[in-house]
Design an enzyme around this catalytic site. Structure first.
Site, PDB file in Angstrom:
ATOM      1  N   GLY A  13     -22.447  50.839  25.981  1.00  0.00           N
ATOM      2  CA  GLY A  13     -22.621  51.241  27.370  1.00  0.00           C
ATOM      3  C   GLY A  13     -21.475  51.985  28.014  1.00  0.00           C
ATOM      4  O   GLY A  13     -21.502  52.196  29.231  1.00  0.00           O
ATOM      5  N   SER A  19     -16.931  53.962  34.452  1.00  0.00           N
ATOM      6  CA  SER A  19     -17.844  52.874  34.107  1.00  0.00           C
ATOM      7  C   SER A  19     -17.088  51.590  33.786  1.00  0.00           C
ATOM      8  O   SER A  19     -15.950  51.610  33.304  1.00  0.00           O
ATOM      9  CB  SER A  19     -18.734  53.270  32.930  1.00  0.00           C
ATOM     10  OG  SER A  19     -17.995  53.409  31.739  1.00  0.00           O
ATOM     11  N   ILE A  20     -17.756  50.469  34.028  1.00  0.00           N
ATOM     12  CA  ILE A  20     -17.167  49.166  33.744  1.00  0.00           C
ATOM     13  C   ILE A  20     -16.895  49.015  32.255  1.00  0.00           C
ATOM     14  O   ILE A  20     -15.837  48.528  31.844  1.00  0.00           O
ATOM     15  CB  ILE A  20     -18.089  48.042  34.247  1.00  0.00           C
ATOM     16  CG1 ILE A  20     -18.144  48.049  35.785  1.00  0.00           C
ATOM     17  CG2 ILE A  20     -17.636  46.680  33.735  1.00  0.00           C
ATOM     18  CD1 ILE A  20     -19.207  47.138  36.372  1.00  0.00           C
ATOM     19  N   ASP A  65     -29.408  54.149  19.906  1.00  0.00           N
ATOM     20  CA  ASP A  65     -30.471  53.963  20.889  1.00  0.00           C
ATOM     21  C   ASP A  65     -30.800  52.472  20.868  1.00  0.00           C
ATOM     22  O   ASP A  65     -31.308  51.960  19.864  1.00  0.00           O
ATOM     23  CB  ASP A  65     -31.692  54.793  20.516  1.00  0.00           C
ATOM     24  CG  ASP A  65     -32.841  54.679  21.514  1.00  0.00           C
ATOM     25  OD1 ASP A  65     -32.794  53.764  22.374  1.00  0.00           O
ATOM     26  OD2 ASP A  65     -33.789  55.474  21.428  1.00  0.00           O
ATOM     27  N   VAL A  66     -30.499  51.760  21.955  1.00  0.00           N
ATOM     28  CA  VAL A  66     -30.673  50.304  21.948  1.00  0.00           C
ATOM     29  C   VAL A  66     -32.144  49.891  21.912  1.00  0.00           C
ATOM     30  O   VAL A  66     -32.454  48.700  21.786  1.00  0.00           O
ATOM     31  CB  VAL A  66     -29.962  49.644  23.154  1.00  0.00           C
ATOM     32  CG1 VAL A  66     -28.455  49.824  23.054  1.00  0.00           C
ATOM     33  CG2 VAL A  66     -30.500  50.172  24.480  1.00  0.00           C
ATOM     34  N   TYR A 156     -26.262  42.128  38.237  1.00  0.00           N
ATOM     35  CA  TYR A 156     -26.023  42.482  39.636  1.00  0.00           C
ATOM     36  C   TYR A 156     -26.818  41.536  40.515  1.00  0.00           C
ATOM     37  O   TYR A 156     -27.882  41.046  40.137  1.00  0.00           O
ATOM     38  CB  TYR A 156     -26.430  43.944  39.882  1.00  0.00           C
ATOM     39  CG  TYR A 156     -26.153  44.469  41.272  1.00  0.00           C
ATOM     40  CD1 TYR A 156     -24.899  44.327  41.862  1.00  0.00           C
ATOM     41  CD2 TYR A 156     -27.140  45.134  41.997  1.00  0.00           C
ATOM     42  CE1 TYR A 156     -24.647  44.813  43.130  1.00  0.00           C
ATOM     43  CE2 TYR A 156     -26.900  45.639  43.268  1.00  0.00           C
ATOM     44  CZ  TYR A 156     -25.641  45.470  43.833  1.00  0.00           C
ATOM     45  OH  TYR A 156     -25.387  45.952  45.096  1.00  0.00           O
ATOM     46  N   TYR A 166     -32.492  49.670  44.760  1.00  0.00           N
ATOM     47  CA  TYR A 166     -32.279  49.188  43.395  1.00  0.00           C
ATOM     48  C   TYR A 166     -33.511  48.433  42.909  1.00  0.00           C
ATOM     49  O   TYR A 166     -33.477  47.707  41.932  1.00  0.00           O
ATOM     50  CB  TYR A 166     -31.061  48.249  43.401  1.00  0.00           C
ATOM     51  CG  TYR A 166     -30.391  48.019  42.076  1.00  0.00           C
ATOM     52  CD1 TYR A 166     -29.549  48.981  41.526  1.00  0.00           C
ATOM     53  CD2 TYR A 166     -30.566  46.824  41.391  1.00  0.00           C
ATOM     54  CE1 TYR A 166     -28.904  48.760  40.327  1.00  0.00           C
ATOM     55  CE2 TYR A 166     -29.925  46.595  40.181  1.00  0.00           C
ATOM     56  CZ  TYR A 166     -29.091  47.564  39.662  1.00  0.00           C
ATOM     57  OH  TYR A 166     -28.446  47.352  38.468  1.00  0.00           O
ATOM     58  N   LYS A 173     -32.679  42.985  35.979  1.00  0.00           N
ATOM     59  CA  LYS A 173     -31.498  42.129  36.071  1.00  0.00           C
ATOM     60  C   LYS A 173     -31.893  40.648  36.116  1.00  0.00           C
ATOM     61  O   LYS A 173     -31.205  39.804  35.537  1.00  0.00           O
ATOM     62  CB  LYS A 173     -30.665  42.501  37.298  1.00  0.00           C
ATOM     63  CG  LYS A 173     -29.989  43.868  37.197  1.00  0.00           C
ATOM     64  CD  LYS A 173     -29.100  43.989  35.975  1.00  0.00           C
ATOM     65  CE  LYS A 173     -28.318  45.301  35.978  1.00  0.00           C
ATOM     66  NZ  LYS A 173     -27.513  45.477  34.735  1.00  0.00           N
ATOM     67  N   THR A 204     -19.556  53.908  40.395  1.00  0.00           N
ATOM     68  CA  THR A 204     -19.703  54.643  39.153  1.00  0.00           C
ATOM     69  C   THR A 204     -20.391  55.976  39.437  1.00  0.00           C
ATOM     70  O   THR A 204     -20.872  56.227  40.545  1.00  0.00           O
ATOM     71  CB  THR A 204     -20.551  53.848  38.151  1.00  0.00           C
ATOM     72  OG1 THR A 204     -21.854  53.657  38.715  1.00  0.00           O
ATOM     73  CG2 THR A 204     -19.930  52.495  37.855  1.00  0.00           C
TER      74      THR A 204
END
Length: 269
Positions: A13, A19-20, A65-66, A156, A166, A173, A204
């Site tokens: 990621g 990005s985190i 590709d996950v 989140y 969101y 999430k 981000t």
């Protein structure tokens, strides 16, 4: 400083330097861990640049590709063969289209897509990437994991609260957090811990494209007892889970949001 010498970390990621996952990767490297990074087409240049900055070979990265179990397996096998058993995995992958997240673009006069009209197929693709991929990665990783390995994901507070911009991603999430609980139980006999960091709003690149996000960040700055956070704050918390300090912590949703989650009302400046 946490000592992760000889530890092996896989990071899914990394997007760019805001990005985190990028911050976590840097801190794991600084703590002594051997890292391997996944990328997709539009993040490849950032990932390879990060590896170059850290003095690491491009062989430490692979396109993954996950949604594709074979891709994940190839990445795991390559890392295992080159670096050894995997101690840490960061799942920092998420995706939701504008139709899924129900936001409008900055400067646009068009109304935001509505929650009632989220397209099913787009939501399912978003779920596959953002939530189910954690289960898929954990399943593939199982034979490659070191003793007392640690798997960490990013969530989140929209999993529990309403954030209109969101919307559909909040479904993912909520599912992601439930997957954390069940994986923590599933790995009980292997001593593998599975946790999530619930990060506050970080500016981000992706967040910056959502209409109203700066207003929300202004609100959280005033409302959260400790104010807004940045990617580095989340990276610091991640190091706790990617260390022996958290050997007996699993199934935890750890808030890193300045305390925003405890507040019942917004406070205007």
């Amino acid at each position: 400083m946490i000592d992760n010498k000889n530890k092996v970390a896989l990071i899914f990621g990394v997007r760019n330097d805001s990005s985190i996952a990028y911050d976590v990767a840097v801190k794991l490297h600084q703590s002594g861990a051997k890292i391997a990074l996944s990328y997709v087409d539009d993040t490849k240049d950032y990932v390879l640049h990060l590896l170059k900055e850290l003095g690491l070979s491009e062989k430490s990265a692979m396109q993954v590709d996950v949604r594709n179990e074979a891709d994940i397996a190839a990445f795991m096998q390559q890392a295992y063969a080159a670096l050894g058993p995997i101690d840490y995995i960061l799942h920092g992958v998420a995706f939701g289209s504008q139709q899924v997240m129900c936001y409008s673009l900055p400067g646009s006069k068009a109304p935001a897509p509505t929650y009632l009209n989220i397209p099913f197929e787009e939501l399912m693709d978003s779920f596959n990437i953002s939530a189910y991929s954690l289960l898929r990665i954990a399943r593939v990783a199982e034979p490659f994991l070191a003793d007392q390995a640690s798997i960490l994901t990013l969530t989140y507070n929209a999993s529990q609260r309403v954030f209109p911009g969101y919307a559909g991603m909040s479904i993912n999430k909520a599912a992601l957090e439930n997957i954390v609980y069940y994986l923590a139980d599933a790995f009980r006999n292997k001593g593998v811990r599975v946790n999530a960091l619930s990060a506050g709003l970080v500016m981000t690149t992706s967040a910056g494209g959502i209409n109203g996000v700066r207003k929300l960040r202004k609100l959280t700055r005033a409302t959260a007892p400790l104010g807004n956070i940045n990617a580095g704050d989340v990276g610091n918390a991640a190091l706790y889970y990617f260390s022996d300090l958290s050997k007996k912590v699993t199934g935890n949703i750890h808030f890193v949001d300045g305390g925003f989650n405890i507040m019942g009302i917004g406070i205007d400046e």
